[in-house]
Design an enzyme around this catalytic site. Structure first.
Site, PDB file in Angstrom:
ATOM      1  N   ARG A  43     101.243 114.618  65.008  1.00 23.60           N
ATOM      2  CA  ARG A  43     100.299 113.488  64.983  1.00 23.60           C
ATOM      3  C   ARG A  43      99.370 113.751  63.811  1.00 23.60           C
ATOM      4  NH1 ARG A  43      97.245 110.278  69.739  1.00 23.60           N
ATOM      5  NH2 ARG A  43      99.321 109.362  69.717  1.00 23.60           N
TER       6      ARG A  43
ATOM      7  N   HIS B 182     103.370 104.081  64.429  1.00 24.44           N
ATOM      8  CA  HIS B 182     103.450 104.778  65.730  1.00 24.44           C
ATOM      9  C   HIS B 182     104.796 104.422  66.379  1.00 24.44           C
ATOM     10  CE1 HIS B 182     102.242 106.933  69.161  1.00 24.44           C
ATOM     11  NE2 HIS B 182     101.294 106.162  69.660  1.00 24.44           N
TER      12      HIS B 182
ATOM     13  N   GLN C 234     105.736 104.874  70.244  1.00 21.01           N
ATOM     14  CA  GLN C 234     105.067 103.929  71.147  1.00 21.01           C
ATOM     15  C   GLN C 234     105.874 102.644  71.311  1.00 21.01           C
ATOM     16  OE1 GLN C 234     101.875 104.255  72.759  1.00 21.01           O
ATOM     17  NE2 GLN C 234     102.797 102.538  73.838  1.00 21.01           N
TER      18      GLN C 234
ATOM     19  N   ASP D 269      95.423  96.250  71.010  1.00 28.02           N
ATOM     20  CA  ASP D 269      95.136  97.677  70.794  1.00 28.02           C
ATOM     21  C   ASP D 269      93.641  97.764  70.488  1.00 28.02           C
ATOM     22  OD1 ASP D 269      95.331 100.416  70.376  1.00 28.02           O
ATOM     23  OD2 ASP D 269      96.303 100.256  68.418  1.00 28.02           O
TER      24      ASP D 269
ATOM     25  N   CYS E 141      98.907  99.979  74.213  1.00 25.48           N
ATOM     26  CA  CYS E 141      99.406 101.356  74.143  1.00 25.48           C
ATOM     27  C   CYS E 141      98.483 102.349  74.839  1.00 25.48           C
ATOM     28  CB  CYS E 141      99.641 101.761  72.688  1.00 25.48           C
ATOM     29  SG  CYS E 141      98.134 101.797  71.689  1.00 25.48           S
TER      30      CYS E 141
ATOM     31  N   ARG F  42     106.653 106.215  77.799  1.00 25.63           N
ATOM     32  CA  ARG F  42     106.573 107.143  76.668  1.00 25.63           C
ATOM     33  C   ARG F  42     107.457 108.360  76.940  1.00 25.63           C
ATOM     34  NH1 ARG F  42     102.282 107.126  73.242  1.00 25.63           N
ATOM     35  NH2 ARG F  42     103.611 108.577  72.101  1.00 25.63           N
TER      36      ARG F  42
END
Ligand code: CP
Ligand code: NVA
Length: 309
Positions: free
Chosen positions: A110, A137, A140, A228, A267, A295
């Site tokens: 990350r 991402h 996701q 988001d 998310c 996930r």
């Protein structure tokens, strides 16, 4: 000799391979229904293998889901923040890639900067998985698409509407649009529009994407509404962002414009009464906790795709 298989961007991976990753995610999820969470899958395909996880930013879902994914696949993981490591004191990402390639079987990163991830992958002799960057991402979105398929219907029949900042998560929805054939609408205010080059590249490869200024119009008869946070990790000027994005909050008015059966995705982490009202995220159309659970399942399939090279 072919190099390792990296999972860095959905734009780089052929549609047929992304389809088989999603099929594997559904299959593995179904196969362990009712099992204790820590029990390995019957095939435990990666017994004895180890995933290193490096975090330059905070994480709850990515960290725990990848760790559990490795356990269920029969392997193990090692987690460190960049501050725990010598990269926090200036060791290069190139050297870090070469050293970790001698110890472990894969790396999940990350990263603050997408360039760091790409450099890691270029210098690693083992698979590298993108656990979020400032640019995208991808893990996701695989979980999000798994969630939508579980709700019934085909992705290629769906219209998805992104409301808010044209950020890293939105980019991965753009990258996946042509691969899975859904129509994507994106509604963002001036100053928060999504990267135009990425959108154009997706359209050139067959994606159906509409940029619609008015969030109410963008949500009209849509099948999925997606929000988001308004302030992503690494963003500055939070007060200004909250002010500028306030009219792009997903609320009951926007959900009522969507199909009656429309689903709401986020998310997480969420900020109630900023990007979404509690009535929506905690309401009957929200599938955000299935999305979070997926996930785990989606990433098991991603790890398998990378490791089974
Ligand atoms: N959605 C997501 O990536 O969550 P975390 O930041 O908690 O990993
Ligand atoms: N856009 C958010 C996603 C968090 C999972 C961020 O980058 O902080």
């Amino acid at each position: 000799m072919a190099g390792p298989k990296h999972f860095l961007s959905l734009a780089d991976i052929p549609a047929s391979e992304l389809r088989s990753i999603l099929d594997e995610a559904h299959r593995r999820k179904a196969a362990r229904t009712g099992q204790p969470k820590g029990r390995p899958d019957v095939d435990a395909p990666f017994k004895g293998e180890t995933l290193a996880m490096i975090f330059e930013k905070n994480s709850t879902r990515t960290r725990f889901s990848f760790d559990m994914a490795m356990r269920q696949l029969g392997g193990t993981s090692i987690t460190a923040t960049s501050n725990d490591m010598q990269i926090g004191r200036g060791e290069t990402i190139e050297d870090t890639a070469k050293v970790l390639s001698r110890f472990v079987d894969g790396i999940m990163l990350r990263a603050n900067s997408h360039e760091t991830l790409v450099n890691l992958a270029h210098n690693a002799s083992i698979p590298v998985i993108n656990g979020l960057t400032d640019y995208n991402h991808p893990c996701q979105i695989m979980a999000d698409l798994q969630t939508l398929e579980e709700q019934g219907g085909q992705l290629s029949d769906m219209t998805l509407t992104w409301v808010g900042d044209g950020n890293n998560v939105a980019i991965s929805f753009v990258n996946a649009a042509a691969k899975f054939g859904y129509r994507l609408r994106i509604s963002s205010p001036e100053g928060y529009k999504i990267n135009g080059q990425t959108v154009q590249a997706a359209i050139n490869s067959g994606a159906q994407i509409d940029l619609i200024d008015d969030p109410l119009i963008a949500c009209q008869n849509t099948d999925v509404v997606i929000a988001d946070c308004f302030v992503s990790m690494g963003d500055t000027n939070p007060k200004e962002r909250l002010r500028d994005l306030a009219d792009w909050q997903v609320n009951d008015r926007l959900m009522q414009a969507a199909h009656n059966s429309a689903k709401f995705l986020h998310c997480l982490p969420a900020h109630r009464d900023e990007e979404v009202t509690a009535s929506v995220i905690d309401g009957p159309q929200s599938v955000v906790f299935d999305e979070a659970e997926n996930r785990l399942h989606a990433q098991k399939a991603i790890i398998a795709w990378c490791f089974e090279a």
